[in-house]
Scaffold this motif. Sequence first.
Motif, short mmCIF file in Angstrom:
data_model
loop_
_atom_site.label_atom_id
_atom_site.label_comp_id
_atom_site.label_asym_id
_atom_site.label_seq_id
_atom_site.Cartn_x
_atom_site.Cartn_y
_atom_site.Cartn_z
N ALA A 138 42.79 35.61 40.75
CA ALA A 138 42.38 36.94 40.48
C ALA A 138 42.36 37.83 41.72
N ARG A 139 43.03 39.18 41.32
CA ARG A 139 43.30 39.84 42.41
C ARG A 139 41.94 40.55 42.92
N ILE A 140 42.00 40.72 44.28
CA ILE A 140 40.71 41.04 45.04
C ILE A 140 40.64 42.57 44.74
N ASN A 141 39.41 43.14 44.28
CA ASN A 141 39.24 44.90 43.88
C ASN A 141 39.07 45.38 45.25
N GLU A 142 39.09 46.63 45.05
CA GLU A 142 38.79 47.62 46.12
C GLU A 142 37.45 47.52 46.67
N GLN A 143 36.52 46.99 46.05
CA GLN A 143 34.97 46.91 46.63
C GLN A 143 34.97 45.72 47.42
N ILE A 144 35.52 44.75 46.96
CA ILE A 144 35.67 43.41 47.62
C ILE A 144 36.44 43.57 48.91
N ALA A 145 37.48 44.51 48.94
CA ALA A 145 38.31 44.43 50.07
C ALA A 145 37.70 45.34 51.24
N ALA A 146 36.88 46.39 50.86
CA ALA A 146 36.37 47.20 51.64
C ALA A 146 34.94 46.44 52.33
N ILE A 170 25.77 30.70 64.04
CA ILE A 170 26.92 30.50 63.38
C ILE A 170 27.41 31.95 63.16
N ALA A 171 28.87 32.11 63.33
CA ALA A 171 29.49 33.35 63.11
C ALA A 171 30.68 33.22 62.17
N THR A 172 31.04 34.07 61.24
CA THR A 172 32.09 34.23 60.61
C THR A 172 32.68 35.64 60.73
N TYR A 173 34.26 35.42 60.68
CA TYR A 173 35.22 36.50 60.80
C TYR A 173 36.17 36.62 59.69
N PRO A 174 35.98 37.57 58.74
CA PRO A 174 37.06 37.52 57.67
C PRO A 174 38.32 38.43 58.16
N TYR A 175 39.43 37.96 57.70
CA TYR A 175 40.75 38.64 57.92
C TYR A 175 41.75 38.45 56.88
N GLN A 176 42.62 39.01 56.83
CA GLN A 176 43.84 38.99 55.74
C GLN A 176 43.20 38.94 54.50
N VAL A 177 42.31 39.79 54.11
CA VAL A 177 41.69 39.85 52.88
C VAL A 177 42.44 40.81 52.00
N ARG A 178 43.71 40.01 51.13
CA ARG A 178 44.51 40.97 50.36
C ARG A 178 44.83 40.18 49.29
N GLY A 179 45.54 40.89 48.28
CA GLY A 179 46.04 40.04 47.10
C GLY A 179 45.11 39.14 46.37
N MET A 180 45.20 38.14 46.51
CA MET A 180 44.28 37.22 45.92
C MET A 180 43.59 36.15 47.04
N PHE A 232 25.88 34.16 53.09
CA PHE A 232 25.02 35.16 53.51
C PHE A 232 25.76 36.52 53.85
N HIS A 233 26.86 36.30 54.30
CA HIS A 233 27.77 37.48 54.59
C HIS A 233 28.06 38.25 53.35
N SER A 234 28.45 37.54 52.44
CA SER A 234 28.95 38.37 51.07
C SER A 234 27.87 38.70 50.58
N ASP A 235 26.85 38.08 50.38
CA ASP A 235 25.46 38.75 49.66
C ASP A 235 25.21 39.86 50.41
N ASP A 236 25.02 39.92 51.64
CA ASP A 236 24.57 41.12 52.52
C ASP A 236 25.40 42.21 52.29
N VAL A 237 26.66 42.14 52.14
CA VAL A 237 27.41 43.36 52.02
C VAL A 237 27.70 43.69 50.31
N GLY A 238 27.12 43.00 49.42
CA GLY A 238 26.95 43.28 48.24
C GLY A 238 28.18 42.85 47.45
#
Length: 232
Positions: free
Chosen positions: A118-126, A74-84, A34-40
């Motif tokens: 695969a490396r995380i692109n700028e759109q995903i990281a942002a 239910i809550a989620t907190y992403p962190y350390q989103v970098r590299g792969m 849900f989180h990933s889809d809601d932020v595109g």
Amino acid sequence: MYKYRDRVSYSEVDSNLNLTYFSLVNYMQDCSCFHSDDVGVGVNYLAPLDRGWFVTSYEIHINRLPKYLEKITIATYPYQVRGMMARRIYTICDEAGEVLIYADSLWVLMDIKNLRPARINEQIAAAYPEDPDRPQFDFKRPKLHYNNEGEKVGTFTVGETHIDTNGHMNNSFYIDVTRRFLPSQEFSNINISYKKAALLFDELDVYLVKLETGYQVVLKKDDEVFTIVEYK
């Protein structure tokens, strides 16, 4: 931080009207989706890029299982989103805000076509800025290993209902399968290490190892370890 509210349904509970562990993992997985889809940057964004998130580990702590009809958040907190790689914390709370379940997880972004990270692109990281107010828990992040001990206690064949959109057995089924082979259901901590994804019609051997505290259940095919789950 991202959260959504739900109510524990009859189809999600066991004979004691407690939330099943299968449904518990599904709640966390759904929250991520849900989180990933809601932020595109969810499934519809990743699929044309031949990309997908694969979880490599969960560390789940259970204070209490939610019960039938209970309203939860239910809550989620992403962190350390970098590299792969990326990490996510999860919490499941009751109406009063009491933390019933909390968990940490590690994910890798995969090139599904070539089956490599695969490396995380700028759109995903942002899309996943770190929340400075995310809850602080004492996660151990254990590195699970199987020392070829224990005994074979059964087999399991991956069926069509176990497969997710990546063509692998869905994360939630690994607990659902391994828990059935435990001599005791008395545990409050589940650690999972996903070594290799199980595919449709894979026939997996199940091994049980008695630990100093708790049990380790291992899914293997020939001499290759697919998943290690520790219950403590």
